[in-house]
Design a protein around this motif. Structure first.
Motif, mmCIF file in Angstrom:
data_model
loop_
_atom_site.group_PDB
_atom_site.id
_atom_site.type_symbol
_atom_site.label_atom_id
_atom_site.label_comp_id
_atom_site.label_asym_id
_atom_site.label_seq_id
_atom_site.Cartn_x
_atom_site.Cartn_y
_atom_site.Cartn_z
ATOM 1 N N ILE A 1 -0.399 -13.392 -38.291
ATOM 2 C CA ILE A 1 -1.127 -12.716 -37.206
ATOM 3 C C ILE A 1 -0.213 -11.633 -36.633
ATOM 4 N N ASN A 2 -0.716 -10.406 -36.609
ATOM 5 C CA ASN A 2 0.146 -9.280 -36.262
ATOM 6 C C ASN A 2 -0.275 -8.539 -35.005
ATOM 7 N N ALA A 3 0.679 -7.776 -34.459
ATOM 8 C CA ALA A 3 0.423 -6.954 -33.278
ATOM 9 C C ALA A 3 -0.143 -5.592 -33.706
ATOM 10 N N PHE A 4 -0.649 -4.850 -32.731
ATOM 11 C CA PHE A 4 -1.346 -3.600 -33.062
ATOM 12 C C PHE A 4 -0.415 -2.453 -33.425
ATOM 13 N N ALA B 1 -3.906 -7.056 -35.740
ATOM 14 C CA ALA B 1 -4.543 -6.883 -34.431
ATOM 15 C C ALA B 1 -5.761 -5.987 -34.625
ATOM 16 N N SER B 2 -6.832 -6.282 -33.902
ATOM 17 C CA SER B 2 -8.081 -5.547 -34.111
ATOM 18 C C SER B 2 -7.912 -4.046 -33.888
ATOM 19 N N GLN B 3 -7.190 -3.671 -32.826
ATOM 20 C CA GLN B 3 -7.116 -2.274 -32.405
ATOM 21 C C GLN B 3 -6.816 -1.287 -33.543
ATOM 22 N N GLY C 1 -10.932 -8.649 -37.650
ATOM 23 C CA GLY C 1 -11.627 -9.184 -36.476
ATOM 24 C C GLY C 1 -10.936 -10.401 -35.927
ATOM 25 N N SER C 2 -11.617 -11.078 -35.041
ATOM 26 C CA SER C 2 -10.955 -12.177 -34.335
ATOM 27 C C SER C 2 -10.675 -13.350 -35.286
ATOM 28 N N ALA C 3 -9.729 -14.189 -34.866
ATOM 29 C CA ALA C 3 -9.294 -15.288 -35.733
ATOM 30 C C ALA C 3 -10.245 -16.474 -35.691
ATOM 31 N N THR D 1 3.115 -12.280 -34.499
ATOM 32 C CA THR D 1 3.770 -11.224 -33.735
ATOM 33 C C THR D 1 2.797 -10.751 -32.681
ATOM 34 N N GLY D 2 3.246 -10.683 -31.460
ATOM 35 C CA GLY D 2 2.371 -10.227 -30.381
ATOM 36 C C GLY D 2 2.966 -10.603 -29.049
ATOM 37 N N SER D 3 2.111 -10.774 -28.079
ATOM 38 C CA SER D 3 2.613 -11.007 -26.728
ATOM 39 C C SER D 3 3.086 -12.454 -26.563
ATOM 40 N N GLU E 1 7.286 -13.849 -33.029
ATOM 41 C CA GLU E 1 8.020 -12.653 -32.627
ATOM 42 C C GLU E 1 7.273 -12.119 -31.428
ATOM 43 N N ALA E 2 7.820 -12.278 -30.247
ATOM 44 C CA ALA E 2 7.074 -11.874 -29.055
ATOM 45 C C ALA E 2 7.743 -10.682 -28.383
ATOM 46 N N ASP E 3 7.288 -10.394 -27.180
ATOM 47 C CA ASP E 3 7.844 -9.217 -26.506
ATOM 48 C C ASP E 3 9.274 -9.490 -26.068
ATOM 49 N N SER E 4 9.961 -8.440 -25.700
ATOM 50 C CA SER E 4 11.390 -8.580 -25.519
ATOM 51 C C SER E 4 11.906 -7.423 -24.673
ATOM 52 N N LYS F 1 7.172 -0.277 -29.307
ATOM 53 C CA LYS F 1 7.969 -0.958 -30.322
ATOM 54 C C LYS F 1 8.572 -2.180 -29.667
ATOM 55 N N CYS F 2 8.432 -3.316 -30.350
ATOM 56 C CA CYS F 2 8.974 -4.544 -29.778
ATOM 57 C C CYS F 2 10.482 -4.430 -29.619
ATOM 58 N N THR F 3 11.103 -3.521 -30.375
ATOM 59 C CA THR F 3 12.559 -3.393 -30.334
ATOM 60 C C THR F 3 13.031 -2.267 -29.403
HETATM 61 P P1 NAP Z 1 -1.503 -9.858 -28.544
HETATM 62 O O1 NAP Z 1 -2.592 -9.499 -27.646
HETATM 63 O O2 NAP Z 1 -0.729 -11.073 -28.249
HETATM 64 O O3 NAP Z 1 -2.132 -9.928 -29.992
HETATM 65 C C1 NAP Z 1 -1.357 -10.186 -31.121
HETATM 66 C C2 NAP Z 1 -2.221 -10.740 -32.230
HETATM 67 O O4 NAP Z 1 -2.719 -12.012 -31.867
HETATM 68 C C3 NAP Z 1 -3.444 -9.904 -32.543
HETATM 69 O O5 NAP Z 1 -3.641 -9.906 -33.932
HETATM 70 C C4 NAP Z 1 -4.553 -10.641 -31.841
HETATM 71 O O6 NAP Z 1 -5.800 -10.402 -32.437
HETATM 72 C C5 NAP Z 1 -4.126 -12.059 -32.069
HETATM 73 N N1 NAP Z 1 -4.682 -13.023 -31.162
HETATM 74 C C6 NAP Z 1 -4.888 -12.904 -29.850
HETATM 75 N N2 NAP Z 1 -5.409 -14.038 -29.365
HETATM 76 C C7 NAP Z 1 -5.527 -14.891 -30.396
HETATM 77 C C8 NAP Z 1 -6.011 -16.217 -30.544
HETATM 78 N N3 NAP Z 1 -6.459 -16.913 -29.508
HETATM 79 N N4 NAP Z 1 -6.001 -16.783 -31.767
HETATM 80 C C9 NAP Z 1 -5.532 -16.108 -32.832
HETATM 81 N N5 NAP Z 1 -5.087 -14.847 -32.748
HETATM 82 C C10 NAP Z 1 -5.064 -14.245 -31.547
HETATM 83 O O7 NAP Z 1 -0.422 -8.710 -28.644
HETATM 84 P P2 NAP Z 1 -0.676 -7.149 -28.903
HETATM 85 O O8 NAP Z 1 -1.212 -6.591 -27.646
HETATM 86 O O9 NAP Z 1 -1.395 -6.905 -30.155
HETATM 87 O O10 NAP Z 1 0.805 -6.666 -29.164
HETATM 88 C C11 NAP Z 1 1.654 -6.224 -28.139
HETATM 89 C C12 NAP Z 1 2.760 -7.205 -27.877
HETATM 90 O O11 NAP Z 1 3.388 -7.617 -29.087
HETATM 91 C C13 NAP Z 1 3.856 -6.619 -27.043
HETATM 92 O O12 NAP Z 1 4.115 -7.490 -25.977
HETATM 93 C C14 NAP Z 1 5.050 -6.540 -27.961
HETATM 94 O O13 NAP Z 1 6.281 -6.695 -27.332
HETATM 95 C C15 NAP Z 1 4.791 -7.603 -28.947
HETATM 96 N N6 NAP Z 1 5.384 -7.266 -30.237
HETATM 97 C C16 NAP Z 1 6.400 -8.001 -30.718
HETATM 98 C C17 NAP Z 1 6.959 -7.683 -31.945
HETATM 99 C C18 NAP Z 1 8.077 -8.483 -32.553
HETATM 100 O O14 NAP Z 1 8.406 -8.269 -33.704
HETATM 101 N N7 NAP Z 1 8.680 -9.382 -31.852
HETATM 102 C C19 NAP Z 1 6.470 -6.623 -32.691
HETATM 103 C C20 NAP Z 1 5.428 -5.897 -32.165
HETATM 104 C C21 NAP Z 1 4.890 -6.230 -30.928
HETATM 105 P P3 NAP Z 1 -6.849 -9.368 -31.798
HETATM 106 O O15 NAP Z 1 -6.201 -8.053 -31.762
HETATM 107 O O16 NAP Z 1 -7.985 -9.426 -32.735
HETATM 108 O O17 NAP Z 1 -7.143 -9.900 -30.442
#
Ligand code: NAP
Length: 673
Positions: free
Chosen positions: A154-157, A183-185, A213-215, A231-233, A256-259, A294-296
Motif C-alpha cells: 500500500i503506497n502513498a500518493f 494511493a488513489s490520488q 481504488g480503495s482497499a 507507506t503513508g501517514s 514507512e510513515a511520516d517523519s 517527500k517523506c525524506t
Molecule cells: P495516507 O492517507 O495514509 O494513505 C496512504 C495509503 O494508504 C494510500 O494508498 C491509501 O489509499 C491507503 N489507505 C488509507 N486508508 C486505508 C485503509 N483503511 N485500508 C487500506 N489502505 C488505506 O497517506 P498519503 O496522504 O497518501 O501520504 C502522505 C503521507 O505519507 C505523508 O505523511 C508522508 O510523510 C508519508 N510518506 C511516507 C513515506 C515513507 O517512505 N516513509 C513515503 C511517502 C510518504 P487511498 O489513497 O485510496 O485512500
C-alpha cells in the motif's frame, strides 16, 4: 472519463460504478476516475498464493533477477510517455525522473545485486553451520524460504512509480507475489506502469496484481503467510497495524510513515565555507523537489544560533529564484502539490507551526505562477519558518507535507543531539560539517533515532546522492514516528519476505536439505580428481586429499627472501619464541596457503578456469620447520551461472602430522559447465 482498471486474477477488472474523479494537480481537469467496488479481494489474494507464488518459486534467484532486469529496461524505453502523465500529478521533469527513473533504477539495481549476492538457487542458506554437539553429529543452520502468501503493498500518493517498484522488486526476488495498491490520488500513473508490465508478458501470471481504488475488505483476508508493506501517514499506519487480521495472524507488517527529518549545520560551517553553501543548497532542494512532498524532506533545519540570520538570508535568496508554475514548462523549478486538498492540509499544518515561529520566506495563501492558472492548480510558495525557541513542541511534531521547513537555532552539540531526537524517529537526517569530531558525536548521538544519516562536506558533495534519496543498497525506514520499518537495504529487503528457519539435523541430512556440503558429511572419492570434472559432473562432497609435504627452514627463508616478508616471527628464533603465540620461527601463513594450492591443484588445462578468491581464511595452529602439511579439498557448493560456467566453492582444510588444522578457508573457482 476513463475509469481506472485493476489487474487481478489474470485479467483487467472495471468497477460497475462511476467512481470518484481524480484531478490534474495543475489544471484541475479530471484525469481519470477510480473505484474498486465489486472487486473480490479474497479471490485476488487466493490467486496470488495459488498461481503467482508457485510460479515464482519455480525460478531461482538469478532467474527472477533476469526478469527484473528485462522489465527495468523495457520500462525505461517508455519513460517519455510516463513523464507526460507524471506532470499531471504536479511533478516537474526533474521530479518525474526522481520518481520514474528512480523506480526503474531500483529494479535494475536489485537485479544486478541479486546476481552478485544471491546463489542461483531458490533457497538461501544463511551464515555458518553451527556445531551443536561435541562429536559433530548434530549441527544447525539457518535457511530462508519464500513465504507462501502475498505481499500486499500500500503506497502513498507522492511516488506513484518508485513507491510500488521499490516494494515490488525485493518481494519478487524473494519469490513472493505482490498485490499493489497505490494511493488513489495519483493511481493513474501507477496504472499505466502496470499496463506496460502486463503487456510485456515478462512476469509469470499472478506475480503482480494491482488494485485501483480503495482497499475494501482486503486486509480482512490476510493470513499468517502474507505481508503488508505500507507507506503513508502515521495515522493510517496505526490503523492498519492494529487491524484484527494483522494482529491475530501476526502478519508481517512494515510501515514507512511520516517523519520530521532534520538537517544540522556544523559550527565550523560559517558563511564563506563550502559547507555553509552546501547546507543552503540542500535545504532549498529538499523544500522544492516534489514541492516538498517527500517523506525524506528536511522539516527541521538546525543551525548554530550565531549564523541563523545568515542562513535565513541565504536560503531566502535562493528560494526567491525558484519559479513556481506549470511543471511542463522547462523554466519552472517547482510544480504543484498533488491536489487542492493536499494544499489545504499543508495550510492547516502551517497554522500550528506559525504558533511556534514566524514565516521568513513565502506566503501560504499567494504565489506567482508561470504558465498556469493559480486558481485552478494546487500551487503554493515555498515557506521557510524560523522558530527562536527550538524547544517548542510543534516544530518536532507537526509535519506540513509540502514545501515547508523551519529554521531552528541551537547552541551546543548536546542540545542539537537532544533536539534531533525529539522528532521521535526519522527516516533520514543529515549534517553538513567538515569537522569529523562533531560528525562522530552527532552521528553516534542521533543514530538510534534514524534509519539513514548523511554527512556532507566539501569532499563528498560532488558524489553525494543527497539528503532525500533513498538508495536500493541502503536501508530506507526509521524508528518510532517514521513507522519503525525497514525497506530495501539491499538483500535485507529480500529476506524480509522470506521465513528464516533454524534447521537442526545431522551433517549429512543437513547437506541434503541445503545442497551444501557440511563438515561431518562423508566425502566422495571416486578416483577422479575433482578439477577434472565439469560442473555437470561435479557433486557436492567430491573431494581430494593431497600431501603430505614437509615445510623446511629453507622453504621459510626462501619465501621470506622471495616475497620480502621478513617479519621477525619467520626470521628470528629468539624473538619468535618471546612472542606468546610461538615456540620459535614459524612458516608464513601465505606460504601454507601456497603450498596447499601446490598440493591440491591438478595442473593440466581442464574445466577449472580460474581461482577468483578465498573466503573465511583463518590460521589456526603455527607451522614449524619440519612439520608436514596435508590438504583436504571438498566441493562445498555449486552455483551455476547463466553463461558457460559456474562458481564452485571448495572447503579447504590444511592439517599437519598430528591431525590438527593449521588453516581453514573456502577456495572460490569458476568451472566450465
Ligand atoms: P495516507 O492517507 O495514509 O494513505 C496512504 C495509503 O494508504 C494510500 O494508498 C491509501 O489509499 C491507503 N489507505 C488509507 N486508508 C486505508 C485503509 N483503511 N485500508 C487500506 N489502505 C488505506 O497517506 P498519503 O496522504 O497518501 O501520504 C502522505 C503521507 O505519507 C505523508 O505523511 C508522508 O510523510 C508519508 N510518506 C511516507 C513515506 C515513507 O517512505 N516513509 C513515503 C511517502 C510518504 P487511498 O489513497 O485510496 O485512500
Amino acid at each position: 472519463m476513463p475509469l481506472l482498471r485493476s489487474y487481478v486474477e489474470g485479467s483487467w477488472f472495471t468497477a460497475d460504478e462511476q467512481g470518484a474523479p481524480l484531478h490534474d494537480a495543475v489544471t484541475g481537469d479530471e484525469v481519470a476516475r477510480i473505484c474498486s467496488a465489486g472487486l473480490d479481494f479474497a479471490a485476488a489474494l487466493d490467486y496470488g498464493r495459488r498461481v503467482g507464488g508457485p510460479a515464482l518459486r519455480e525460478l531461482t534467484f538469478h532467474q527472477r533477477a533476469a526478469l527484473l532486469k528485462a522489465l527495468g529496461s523495457l520500462l525505461r524505453e517508455n519513460r517519455e510517455e510516463l513523464y507526460t502523465l507524471s506532470a499531471r500529478t504536479g511533478a516537474t521533469l526533474g521530479d518525474s525522473k526522481f520518481d520514474i527513473d528512480g523506480g526503474f533504477g531500483v529494479l535494475l539495481a536489485y537485479a544486478s545485486k541479486a546476481k552478485r549476492e544471491l546463489p542461483n538457487q531458490a533457497v538461501y542458506v544463511e551464515g555458518d553451520v553451527e556445531v551443536l554437539g561435541k562429536g559433530g553429529t548434530f549441527v544447525g543452520q539457518h535457511i530462508l524460504t519464500p513465504r507462501r502468501g502475498v505481499a500486499v503493498q500500500i503506497n502513498a500518493f507522492n511516488f506513484p512509480v518508485w513507491g510500488p517498484l521499490e516494494k515490488f522488486a525485493p518481494a519478487f526476488l524473494a519469490g513472493v507475489p505482490s498485490l499493489v495498491k497505490p494511493a488513489s490520488q495519483t493511481a493513474y500513473l501507477t496504472a499505466r506502469v502496470v499496463e506496460l508490465i502486463v503487456e510485456s508478458g515478462f512476469l509469470p501470471e499472478g506475480t503482480l496484481q494491482f488494485v485501483a481504488g480503495s482497499a475494501g475488505d482486503l486486509l480482512d483476508h490476510l493470513t499468517e503467510q502474507d505481508l503488508v508493506s505500507f507507506t503513508g501517514s502515521a495515522s493510517t499506519a496505526a490503523k492498519l497495524r492494529t487491524h484484527p487480521a494483522v494482529v491475530s495472524h501476526a502478519v508481517r507488517f512494515n510501515a514507512e510513515a511520516d517523519s520530521l527529518n532534520c538537517s544540522i549545520l556544523g559550527p565550523d560551517a560559517v558563511p564563506g565555507t563550502p559547507e555553509f553553501d552546501l547546507y543552503v543548497k540542500a535545504l532549498v532542494t529538499e523544500m522544492t523537489v516534489k514541492a516538498g512532498q517527500k517523506c525524506t524532506a528536511i522539516r527541521r533545519a538546525f543551525v548554530p544560533a550565531a549564523v541563523a540570520d545568515d542562513v535565513a538570508q541565504a536560503v531566502g535568496a535562493r528560494l526567491g529564484k525558484v519559479i513556481v508554475g506549470n511543471p511542463a514548462n522547462s523554466d519552472v523549478r517547482m510544480g504543484a502539490l498533488a491536489s487542492l486538498e493536499q494544499r489545504e492540509e499543508v495550510r492547516r499544518s502551517l497554522k500550528a507551526l506559525r504558533d511556534a515561529g514566524r514565516i521568513v520566506f513565502g506566503d501560504p495563501e499567494h504565489v506567482e505562477v508561470l504558465d498556469a492558472d493559480a486558481d485552478r492548480g494546487a500551487f503554493m510558495s515555498p515557506i521557510l519558518l524560523r522558530c527562536e525557541d527550538a524547544e517548542r513542541a510543534e516544530v518536532h511534531s507537526v509535519e506540513a507535507f509540502g514545501p515547508v521547513s523551519t529554521l531552528l537555532p541551537y547552541t551546543s552539540t548536546e542540545q542539537v543531539v537532544e533536539l534531533a531526537a525529539r522528532g521521535q524517529g526519522s527516516l533520514v537526517g543529515s549534517l553538513v560539517t567538515a569537522d569529523a569530531d562533531f560528525a562522530r558525536d552527532v552521528v553516534l548521538g542521533v543514530a538510534p533515532w534514524h534509519g539513514r544519516l548523511l554527512v556532507l562536506d566539501r569532499d563528498d558533495a560532488a558524489e553525494s546522492t543527497g539528503h532525500g534519496s533513498p538508495l536500493p543498497a541502503l536501508v530506507h525506514g526509521g524508528p518510532g514516528r517514521a513507522g519503525g520499518g525497514e525497506e530495501m537495504g539491499g538483500m535485507r529487503g529480500v529476506f524480509h519476505h522470506m521465513q528464516r528457519t533454524a534447521v537442526q539435523a545431522g551433517p549429512a541430512t543437513l547437506s541434503k536439505i541445503t545442497g551444501r556440503w557440511v563438515p561431518g558429511t562423508p566425502r566422495r572419492h571416486d578416483g577422479t580428481h575433482p578439477f577434472r570434472k565439469h560442473l555437470s559432473e561435479l557433486q557436492v562432497g567430491d573431494s581430494v586429499v593431497a600431501g603430505p609435504r614437509q615445510v623446511t627452514l629453507a622453504d621459510i627463508e626462501h619465501f621470506a627472501e622471495f616475497t620480502g616478508d621478513t617479519f621477525y616471527a619467520h626470521m628470528d628464533d629468539a624473538a619468535a619464541a618471546a612472542n606468546p603465540f610461538f615456540d620459535g620461527r614459524v612458516a608464513h601463513g601465505y606460504l601454507i596457503v601456497s603450498f596447499a594450492a601446490g598440493l591440491f591443484v591438478d595442473p593440466a588445462p581442464g574445466p577449472v578456469l580460474a581461482n577468483y578468491g578465498l573466503e573465511n581464511l583463518r590460521f589456526l595452529t603455527p607451522v614449524y620447520p619440519g612439520d608436514e602439511l596435508t590438504v583436504t579439498l571438498t566441493c562445498k557448493q555449486i552455483n551455476p551461472r547463466d553463461g558457460e560456467y559456474g562458481e564452485v566453492r571448495w572447503d579447504t582444510d590444511v592439517t599437519k602430522q598430528d591431525g590438527s588444522s593449521v588453516a581453514k578457508y573456502d577456495v572460490l573457482t569458476l568451472v566450465e559447465k
